[in-house]
Write an enzyme that holds these catalytic residues in place. Structure first.
Site, PDB file in Angstrom:
ATOM      1  NE  ARG A 217      -2.544  -1.580   3.425  1.00  0.00           N
ATOM      2  CZ  ARG A 217      -2.895  -2.788   3.893  1.00  0.00           C
ATOM      3  NH1 ARG A 217      -3.785  -3.518   3.276  1.00  0.00           N
ATOM      4  NH2 ARG A 217      -2.358  -3.243   5.018  1.00  0.00           N
ATOM      5  CG  ASP A 258     -14.777  -5.739  -0.289  1.00  0.00           C
ATOM      6  OD1 ASP A 258     -13.546  -5.919  -0.324  1.00  0.00           O
ATOM      7  OD2 ASP A 258     -15.549  -6.501   0.339  1.00  0.00           O
ATOM      8  CB  SER A 259     -18.852  -8.773  -1.990  1.00  0.00           C
ATOM      9  OG  SER A 259     -17.799  -9.482  -1.386  1.00  0.00           O
ATOM     10  CG  ASP A 308      -5.306  -7.744  -2.123  1.00  0.00           C
ATOM     11  OD1 ASP A 308      -4.843  -8.891  -2.266  1.00  0.00           O
ATOM     12  OD2 ASP A 308      -5.299  -7.133  -1.032  1.00  0.00           O
ATOM     13  CB  CYS A 348      -3.464 -14.095  -0.775  1.00  0.00           C
ATOM     14  SG  CYS A 348      -5.251 -14.234  -0.798  1.00  0.00           S
TER      15      CYS A 348
HETATM   16  N1  SAH Z   1      -6.984  -5.130  -0.484  1.00  0.00           N
HETATM   17  C1  SAH Z   1      -7.511  -5.277   0.852  1.00  0.00           C
HETATM   18  C2  SAH Z   1      -7.669  -6.699   1.289  1.00  0.00           C
HETATM   19  C3  SAH Z   1      -8.562  -7.520   0.385  1.00  0.00           C
HETATM   20  S1  SAH Z   1      -9.153  -9.006   1.087  1.00  0.00           S
HETATM   21  C4  SAH Z   1      -6.657  -4.479   1.821  1.00  0.00           C
HETATM   22  O1  SAH Z   1      -5.642  -3.889   1.395  1.00  0.00           O
HETATM   23  O2  SAH Z   1      -6.988  -4.429   3.011  1.00  0.00           O
HETATM   24  C5  SAH Z   1     -10.308  -9.537  -0.107  1.00  0.00           C
HETATM   25  C6  SAH Z   1     -11.607  -8.760  -0.121  1.00  0.00           C
HETATM   26  O3  SAH Z   1     -12.376  -9.256  -1.213  1.00  0.00           O
HETATM   27  C7  SAH Z   1     -12.502  -8.891   1.101  1.00  0.00           C
HETATM   28  O4  SAH Z   1     -12.737  -7.612   1.633  1.00  0.00           O
HETATM   29  C8  SAH Z   1     -13.828  -9.501   0.574  1.00  0.00           C
HETATM   30  O5  SAH Z   1     -14.972  -8.903   1.170  1.00  0.00           O
HETATM   31  C9  SAH Z   1     -13.753  -9.146  -0.882  1.00  0.00           C
HETATM   32  N2  SAH Z   1     -14.461 -10.028  -1.829  1.00  0.00           N
HETATM   33  C10 SAH Z   1     -14.488 -11.380  -1.872  1.00  0.00           C
HETATM   34  N3  SAH Z   1     -15.134 -11.818  -2.974  1.00  0.00           N
HETATM   35  C11 SAH Z   1     -15.544 -10.705  -3.656  1.00  0.00           C
HETATM   36  C12 SAH Z   1     -16.245 -10.499  -4.877  1.00  0.00           C
HETATM   37  N4  SAH Z   1     -16.648 -11.533  -5.636  1.00  0.00           N
HETATM   38  N5  SAH Z   1     -16.477  -9.241  -5.275  1.00  0.00           N
HETATM   39  C13 SAH Z   1     -16.071  -8.191  -4.515  1.00  0.00           C
HETATM   40  N6  SAH Z   1     -15.382  -8.334  -3.357  1.00  0.00           N
HETATM   41  C14 SAH Z   1     -15.118  -9.576  -2.929  1.00  0.00           C
END
Ligand code: SAH
Length: 410
Positions: A217, A258-259, A308, A348
């Site tokens: 970040r 995000d979901s 991510d 990840c």
């Molecule tokens: N980039 C973030 C961490 C991401 S973790 C950071 O820097 O803190 C992965 C995220 O993906 C979670 O918040 C989860 O809610 C979201 N997620 C999972 N499946 C998803 C989808 N199909 N569409 C949108 N968001 C999703």
């Protein structure tokens, strides 16, 4: 002391100090959930002191390869101190730090993140469950943090025959105004790369936040500035860490997708908490894949995109399906990227190695008919280390790409 004897030839991995023994390697012996056992070769040579897990595929997790070592409270104090000493020497400029990273810290199944004065802990193996009290005492003594919140609600506990557990594990009744039955709130603010970020150890994902992306970040903020990105799309934003980074880098239109509604509410709050205009940020509660497709239809483009996603491949067995899912979102992201624009893309999944991920992203670029420089490879922050004996610990990999001006096909 109960003894676990391995089948002939199955001692090799413990001799290399890899901490796991699978069910099929055991010739005889058994013990209770989390009980300490002596593991020996078929001819009786000592291999390790370990925790037994009667129902897990990973039947034995080694605590120590030193026959003279005793597995007791003092042992856990030594292990915890060694882990914290490394973090101290790393000089991490944040009060959000991973203190214990499981197998890498020779504490298989234990995850502990420090968020200011709260430790958020996951006890994911039978052995850590058995020694929970001793570990909690060692953590409080070594850090001076009075509060430990337990987030042992990960699905992997089920494989160990353990029920989920959440709640305060340590919470002194008389500490700084929290007497009379008042509880410290589970909300906490950390400083990361100079930004204020809030999280809730009870409600957040995992232990509350994703500390493994801290340095990435920070790097993103610098890149957004260097490449003068104005429009930024942060996919799988969680609470918007990369979005705040984009704003610091000078972006003027940042979209977080995000979901999770609660995560997005926090992302919005983080924008103003850090002194940026609320109007510079849009939070979309939606599926990323569908959103990328919609943006392509609408003809939208971006100067920088972050991908991510959550773990698409929990193990190598899911690698094929996961590869297609990674390729798909990367292809869509390439199509939305302006020439000269930045793509930060991550996986990840432990089941997808860095080399395979590189190939997937390259294939996605070909499919999108976009050429791009790969200017940097990314990994988790050093407070999430791997060790020479446990290569499985490597999970987070990422690439920084810059879209070239020319298309691949005329
Ligand atoms: N980039 C973030 C961490 C991401 S973790 C950071 O820097 O803190 C992965 C995220 O993906 C979670 O918040 C989860 O809610 C979201 N997620 C999972 N499946 C998803 C989808 N199909 N569409 C949108 N968001 C999703």
């Amino acid at each position: 002391m109960k003894i676990i004897t391995l089948r002939e030839g199955k001692e090799r991995s413990l001799l290399r100090q890899h901490p796991w023994v699978f069910q099929g390697s055991i010739a005889k012996g058994g013990a209770d959930l989390g009980e300490t056992v002596r593991v020996q070769s078929h001819d009786g040579r000592f291999l390790a002191w370990a925790a037994f897990s009667p129902s897990s595929q990973i039947r034995v997790r080694a605590w120590s390869f030193d026959e003279a070592e005793r597995i007791d409270a003092a042992f856990f104090q030594r292990r915890v101190q060694q882990a914290i000493e490394l973090r101290r020497r790393l000089g991490i400029d944040s009060n959000g730090i991973r203190l214990i990273h499981g197998e890498a810290d020779s504490l298989p199944g234990l995850i502990v993140d420090q968020y200011d004065d709260i430790l958020s802990a996951q006890f994911l193996s039978a052995g850590t469950e058995r020694w929970k009290d001793a570990i909690a005492d060692a953590l409080v003594a070594a850090t001076g943090c009075p509060y430990i919140y337990e987030r042992s609600d990960s699905g992997v506990r089920g494989l160990e025959g353990l029920a989920p557990v959440t709640g305060w594990l340590r919470h002194p009744e008389t500490f700084e105004g929290y007497a009379d039955g008042n509880r410290r709130s589970t909300e906490v603010t950390i400083t990361e790369n100079g930004w204020k970020l809030t999280l809730d150890v009870a409600e957040g994902h995992k232990t509350g936040y994703y500390l493994d992306q801290r340095d990435n970040r920070g790097l993103f903020a610098k890149l957004v500035k260097q490449f003068q990105c104005k429009t930024v799309l942060n996919c799988y934003s969680y609470t918007g860490g990369f979005s705040v980074a984009a704003l610091e880098g000078g972006a003027t239109e940042v979209t977080s997708v995000d979901s999770s509604g609660p995560a997005l509410a926090r992302a919005n709050a983080h924008v103003t908490l850090n002194g940026y205009e609320a109007s510079a940020h849009t939070a979309l509660d939606a599926d990323v894949n569908g959103t990328l497709r919609r943006f392509i239809k609408e003809g939208r483009t971006f100067d920088a995109i972050v991908l991510d996603p959550p773990k698409f491949a929990p193990s190598a067995a899911h690698a094929d399906r996961a590869s297609r899912a990674y390729k798909d979102i990367n292809r869509l992201a390439f199509k939305l990227l302006n020439p000269g624009g930045l793509l930060l893309t991550f996986s990840c999944s432990g089941g997808i190695g860095a080399e395979l991920f590189h190939k997937i992203v390259a294939g996605a670029g070909m499919d999108a008919q976009v050429n791009a420089y790969i200017i940097k490879r990314l990994e988790a922050t050093p407070d999430h280390p791997t060790t020479v004996t446990f290569p499985e610990g490597e999970y987070l990999k990422g690439l920084v790409l810059v879209r070239k001006n020319e298309s691949l096909v005329a």
